[in-house]
Enzyme design. Structure first.
Site, mmCIF file in Angstrom:
data_model
loop_
_atom_site.group_PDB
_atom_site.id
_atom_site.type_symbol
_atom_site.label_atom_id
_atom_site.label_comp_id
_atom_site.label_asym_id
_atom_site.label_seq_id
_atom_site.Cartn_x
_atom_site.Cartn_y
_atom_site.Cartn_z
ATOM 1 N N HIS A 15 12.455 37.984 22.897
ATOM 2 C CA HIS A 15 11.831 37.798 24.255
ATOM 3 C C HIS A 15 10.208 37.627 23.870
ATOM 4 C CE1 HIS A 15 14.934 38.501 27.376
ATOM 5 N NE2 HIS A 15 15.277 37.687 26.455
ATOM 6 N N GLU A 74 7.712 39.183 25.441
ATOM 7 C CA GLU A 74 7.068 40.380 25.302
ATOM 8 C C GLU A 74 7.375 41.365 24.383
ATOM 9 O OE1 GLU A 74 8.475 39.123 29.697
ATOM 10 O OE2 GLU A 74 9.142 38.907 27.635
ATOM 11 N N CYS A 104 12.221 40.620 31.924
ATOM 12 C CA CYS A 104 13.507 41.189 32.132
ATOM 13 C C CYS A 104 13.687 42.781 31.916
ATOM 14 C CB CYS A 104 14.508 40.451 31.087
ATOM 15 S SG CYS A 104 14.320 41.224 29.508
ATOM 16 N N CYS A 114 12.766 44.156 28.612
ATOM 17 C CA CYS A 114 11.227 43.865 28.201
ATOM 18 C C CYS A 114 10.705 45.020 29.128
ATOM 19 C CB CYS A 114 10.867 42.464 28.498
ATOM 20 S SG CYS A 114 11.404 41.780 27.091
#
Length: 151
Positions: A78, A80, A106, A109
Protein backbone atom coordinates in the site's frame (compact mmCIF):
# COMPACT_ATOMS: atom_id res chain seq x y z
CA UNK A 1 -5.44 33.07 -8.70
CA UNK A 2 -5.55 32.27 -4.99
CA UNK A 3 -2.81 30.11 -3.55
CA UNK A 4 -4.12 26.71 -2.34
CA UNK A 5 -3.92 25.85 1.34
CA UNK A 6 -0.98 23.71 2.49
CA UNK A 7 -3.39 20.80 2.92
CA UNK A 8 -4.58 21.13 -0.68
CA UNK A 9 -1.00 21.57 -1.93
CA UNK A 10 0.16 18.31 -0.29
CA UNK A 11 -3.03 16.49 -1.32
CA UNK A 12 -2.40 17.53 -4.93
CA UNK A 13 1.08 16.02 -4.64
CA UNK A 14 -0.43 12.78 -3.28
CA UNK A 15 -2.71 12.67 -6.32
CA UNK A 16 0.30 13.15 -8.60
CA UNK A 17 2.24 10.40 -6.76
CA UNK A 18 -0.74 8.05 -7.26
CA UNK A 19 -0.11 8.14 -11.02
CA UNK A 20 2.95 5.91 -10.38
CA UNK A 21 0.67 3.15 -9.03
CA UNK A 22 0.78 -0.22 -10.76
CA UNK A 23 -2.44 -1.51 -9.15
CA UNK A 24 -5.25 -2.44 -11.52
CA UNK A 25 -8.01 -1.74 -8.97
CA UNK A 26 -7.18 1.53 -7.25
CA UNK A 27 -4.40 4.08 -7.72
CA UNK A 28 -3.31 5.43 -4.34
CA UNK A 29 -0.68 8.01 -3.49
CA UNK A 30 0.63 9.07 -0.09
CA UNK A 31 2.85 11.90 1.12
CA UNK A 32 4.37 12.13 4.60
CA UNK A 33 4.96 15.72 5.70
CA UNK A 34 6.55 17.26 8.76
CA UNK A 35 6.94 21.01 9.31
CA UNK A 36 5.67 21.69 5.76
CA UNK A 37 8.47 19.52 4.29
CA UNK A 38 7.88 16.31 2.37
CA UNK A 39 9.78 13.53 4.15
CA UNK A 40 8.60 10.58 2.03
CA UNK A 41 6.14 9.54 -0.66
CA UNK A 42 4.59 6.22 -1.62
CA UNK A 43 2.24 4.66 -4.12
CA UNK A 44 0.69 1.21 -4.24
CA UNK A 45 2.50 -1.42 -6.23
CA UNK A 46 4.51 -4.61 -6.03
CA UNK A 47 7.69 -4.75 -3.95
CA UNK A 48 11.02 -4.00 -5.58
CA UNK A 49 12.09 -6.77 -7.96
CA UNK A 50 8.64 -8.39 -8.11
CA UNK A 51 6.35 -8.36 -11.14
CA UNK A 52 3.61 -5.75 -11.01
CA UNK A 53 -0.11 -6.43 -11.37
CA UNK A 54 -0.04 -4.40 -14.59
CA UNK A 55 2.20 -7.14 -15.98
CA UNK A 56 0.75 -10.33 -14.46
CA UNK A 57 -2.84 -9.45 -13.61
CA UNK A 58 -4.67 -8.89 -10.34
CA UNK A 59 -4.73 -11.86 -7.97
CA UNK A 60 -7.59 -10.27 -6.01
CA UNK A 61 -9.72 -10.03 -9.16
CA UNK A 62 -8.85 -13.61 -10.12
CA UNK A 63 -9.99 -14.80 -6.67
CA UNK A 64 -13.05 -12.47 -6.56
CA UNK A 65 -11.90 -10.84 -3.31
CA UNK A 66 -13.93 -7.71 -2.47
CA UNK A 67 -12.24 -4.41 -1.71
CA UNK A 68 -11.35 -4.00 1.95
CA UNK A 69 -11.01 -7.74 2.64
CA UNK A 70 -8.11 -10.25 2.75
CA UNK A 71 -5.34 -7.66 2.32
CA UNK A 72 -2.71 -10.42 2.45
CA UNK A 73 -3.96 -11.80 -0.86
CA UNK A 74 -2.25 -9.15 -2.97
CA UNK A 75 1.22 -8.76 -4.41
CA UNK A 76 1.10 -4.99 -3.87
CA UNK A 77 2.30 -2.86 -0.99
CA UNK A 78 0.00 0.00 0.00
CA UNK A 79 1.00 3.61 -0.62
CA UNK A 80 1.02 4.44 3.09
CA UNK A 81 3.25 1.44 3.80
CA UNK A 82 5.63 2.43 1.02
CA UNK A 83 5.87 5.99 2.39
CA UNK A 84 6.75 4.68 5.87
CA UNK A 85 9.25 2.23 4.36
CA UNK A 86 10.85 4.98 2.26
CA UNK A 87 11.29 7.14 5.36
CA UNK A 88 12.85 4.21 7.25
CA UNK A 89 15.13 3.33 4.34
CA UNK A 90 16.51 6.87 4.35
CA UNK A 91 16.65 7.21 8.14
CA UNK A 92 13.95 9.88 8.39
CA UNK A 93 11.73 9.92 11.48
CA UNK A 94 7.98 9.88 10.90
CA UNK A 95 7.21 10.98 14.48
CA UNK A 96 4.73 13.85 14.47
CA UNK A 97 4.20 13.72 10.71
CA UNK A 98 1.02 14.25 8.72
CA UNK A 99 0.03 11.73 6.06
CA UNK A 100 -1.78 13.02 2.98
CA UNK A 101 -3.37 10.16 1.08
CA UNK A 102 -5.68 9.89 -1.89
CA UNK A 103 -7.80 7.30 -0.01
CA UNK A 104 -8.64 6.41 3.57
CA UNK A 105 -6.04 4.03 5.04
CA UNK A 106 -6.99 0.40 5.63
CA UNK A 107 -6.67 -1.27 9.03
CA UNK A 108 -3.14 -2.57 8.29
CA UNK A 109 -1.93 0.88 7.26
CA UNK A 110 -3.74 2.50 10.20
CA UNK A 111 -1.81 0.29 12.64
CA UNK A 112 1.47 1.10 10.91
CA UNK A 113 0.73 4.85 10.93
CA UNK A 114 -0.09 4.74 14.64
CA UNK A 115 3.13 2.89 15.48
CA UNK A 116 5.17 5.14 13.17
CA UNK A 117 4.13 8.14 15.29
CA UNK A 118 2.07 9.85 12.59
CA UNK A 119 -0.22 12.35 14.31
CA UNK A 120 -2.53 13.48 11.52
CA UNK A 121 -4.11 11.76 8.50
CA UNK A 122 -5.74 13.74 5.70
CA UNK A 123 -7.41 11.69 2.99
CA UNK A 124 -9.64 12.26 0.01
CA UNK A 125 -11.32 9.05 -1.16
CA UNK A 126 -13.27 6.48 0.83
CA UNK A 127 -12.22 2.92 1.62
CA UNK A 128 -14.54 0.28 3.12
CA UNK A 129 -12.79 -0.09 6.49
CA UNK A 130 -14.58 1.47 9.48
CA UNK A 131 -12.28 -0.33 11.93
CA UNK A 132 -9.31 1.63 10.57
CA UNK A 133 -11.03 4.93 11.38
CA UNK A 134 -12.06 3.66 14.80
CA UNK A 135 -8.51 2.57 15.65
CA UNK A 136 -6.93 5.84 14.46
CA UNK A 137 -9.48 7.80 16.50
CA UNK A 138 -8.81 5.67 19.57
CA UNK A 139 -5.06 6.25 19.18
CA UNK A 140 -5.63 10.00 19.08
CA UNK A 141 -4.74 10.67 15.44
CA UNK A 142 -6.33 13.74 13.94
CA UNK A 143 -8.32 12.53 10.92
CA UNK A 144 -9.67 14.73 8.17
CA UNK A 145 -11.55 13.68 5.05
CA UNK A 146 -11.36 16.22 2.26
CA UNK A 147 -13.41 16.26 -0.89
CA UNK A 148 -11.61 16.25 -4.24
CA UNK A 149 -10.50 19.79 -5.07
CA UNK A 150 -11.66 21.11 -1.68
CA UNK A 151 -9.89 24.21 -0.35
Amino acid sequence: MARPSWDQYFMDIAVLVSTRSTCLRRQVGAVLVRDKHIIATGYNGAPRGVAHCLDVGCLRDQLNIPSGERHEMCRGTHAEQNAIIQAALHGVSTAGATLYCTHQPCILCAKMLINAGVKRVVFQGDYPDALALELMNEAGLEIERRGAGEE
